[in-house]
Motif scaffolding. Sequence first.
Motif, PDB file in Angstrom:
ATOM      1  N   ALA A 180      25.801  88.489  42.969  1.00  0.00           N
ATOM      2  CA  ALA A 180      25.538  86.976  42.468  1.00  0.00           C
ATOM      3  C   ALA A 180      27.055  86.664  42.201  1.00  0.00           C
ATOM      4  CB  ALA A 180      24.760  86.901  41.303  1.00  0.00           C
ATOM      5  N   GLY A 181      27.147  85.572  42.884  1.00  0.00           N
ATOM      6  CA  GLY A 181      28.377  84.650  42.703  1.00  0.00           C
ATOM      7  C   GLY A 181      29.283  84.839  44.054  1.00  0.00           C
ATOM      8  N   ILE A 182      28.992  85.929  44.475  1.00  0.00           N
ATOM      9  CA  ILE A 182      29.938  86.177  45.734  1.00  0.00           C
ATOM     10  C   ILE A 182      29.224  85.578  46.997  1.00  0.00           C
ATOM     11  CG2 ILE A 182      30.737  87.954  47.230  1.00  0.00           C
ATOM     12  CD1 ILE A 182      31.060  89.777  44.855  1.00  0.00           C
ATOM     13  N   LEU A 183      27.743  85.750  47.039  1.00  0.00           N
ATOM     14  CA  LEU A 183      26.988  85.357  48.334  1.00  0.00           C
ATOM     15  C   LEU A 183      26.315  84.031  47.851  1.00  0.00           C
ATOM     16  CD1 LEU A 183      25.114  88.725  48.832  1.00  0.00           C
ATOM     17  CD2 LEU A 183      27.285  87.927  49.654  1.00  0.00           C
ATOM     18  N   PRO A 184      25.600  83.256  48.696  1.00  0.00           N
ATOM     19  CA  PRO A 184      24.928  82.122  48.502  1.00  0.00           C
ATOM     20  C   PRO A 184      23.654  82.570  47.524  1.00  0.00           C
ATOM     21  CG  PRO A 184      25.588  82.213  50.929  1.00  0.00           C
ATOM     22  CD  PRO A 184      26.123  83.311  50.184  1.00  0.00           C
ATOM     23  N   GLU A 185      23.309  81.725  46.710  1.00  0.00           N
ATOM     24  CA  GLU A 185      22.334  82.204  45.863  1.00  0.00           C
ATOM     25  C   GLU A 185      21.030  82.465  46.471  1.00  0.00           C
ATOM     26  OE1 GLU A 185      19.627  80.539  41.764  1.00  0.00           O
ATOM     27  OE2 GLU A 185      21.673  79.697  42.590  1.00  0.00           O
TER      28      GLU A 185
END
Length: 495
Positions: free
Chosen positions: A142-147
């Motif tokens: 979370a925070g690296i990839l689109p939600e």
Amino acid sequence: MLPKSVPPAEPQPQTLNTKTTLTSFFTSLLQPRFSPQNPRTWILFTVLFIQILLLCNLRSFPSPSIPPPLPAAADTKRTTNTTGHHSYRTVYHSGSGKVFVYNLPDTFNQQIILNCDNLNPWSSRCDALSNDGFGRAATSLAGILPEDLLPAWHWTDQFVTEIIFHNRLINHKCRVMEPESATAFYIPFYAGLAVGKYLWFNSTAEERDRHCDMMLQWIQDQPFFKRSNGWDHFITMGRITWDFRRSKDRDWGSSCIYKPGIRNVTRLLIERNPWDYFDVGVPYPTGFHPRSKSDVTRWQSFVRERQRHALFCFAGAPRRAFRDDFRAILLSQCRDSGESCRAVNCTGTRCSNGTSAILETFLDSDFCLQPRGDSFTRRSIFDCMVAGSIPVFFWRRTAYLQYEWFLPGEPESYSVFIDRNAVKNGTLTVKNVLERFTKEEVRRMREKVIEYIPRLVYANTKQGLEGVNDAFDVAIEGVFKRIKEQEQPQFHKWK
């Protein structure tokens, strides 16, 4: 008594006169229409010629042979589905081929998963085999990839293709329940998981071969295996080919591939022997398992638009036990390249099944270095490409001679090859080679990598992705194709 619409018979002489008159009438009527000068004449002759040609060709097609029926005992076995995913009364049709999935005893698949605590001499494998083989949800990304794409990511083990393929095949649109109509026959034996616990310490050759021997004893009793001697059968073996090629009892691994019963069976492995026709290399599982076509296109757009700040990166650990370790050389060059290179040191097990640091590094780099791993291939190749990074190879056997069904036919279109000997002797540095590529060349290579992402991942749906072929689809289509090629008279076979 004749019907009223039919006139009574005329005397014989009158009948002859009538026929002569009718013949003259139709001749005068049709002659202008079928003269050589009339274009309709040629159209009619062309249509008739094509129909005659088709009929002649149809007669030359071989009639399908009717295989012997299964004995009653085998029919009884097929009435229940141990996985419970599919009704045995449903029949699918496919233009490419049809697949029959053997109902192997649970000893060869389901019981192996149930004993997940005992599959590894060091720790439990239950988390790694959970979620139909995809593993735990990768919530830490979370925070690296689109939600909206986070649910499509898992911490997936690299040795679970046996589970993934089995689950997809029992729901496949081309699966048939009657073996008489099958093009290909799938053996759902979890060979890699079965041998995994016996690869280390003091296990005997008999222990490493036990499951394979039992499976071969079972499959060789099946009438459709006897019919073809295994030529139309295939199996997924979820480790590298060298784990199944033990020549001597004291050597590493199982001798499963060298056993006579499996000689003609097509084997899907994450690393193949390039000189064995029956070995087929399939992609290592990555953490990305799209749930729909929109997941794929959304991810492709994300990696295409990603701002990349490093020229290249390397994720791996040095092999200190090896003299002149090439990985250590690459790590040293990465450190010497300053901000042009990002490194992730994977000493120990800190990179096992992927970490957020690895994915973030690949997403941030134009190129990713892919030296050989413990064998010629490594999972990192696919983690790198799924992130839209361009792989840099130093051994041709790392990818070019491994995954022909899944990667572009022109290696230079999506990757860079660097002579490792030139790097070792200091003639070349990785940074200098990669800096020579223009931004437009990098863009083109990245676009080719992004184009091929669907063929490198395993979808998280029972029926696959509508309108998109993932790695599983490509593999099965390839199996159908090669089995049809083997059926041709000119194809040499041995007993």
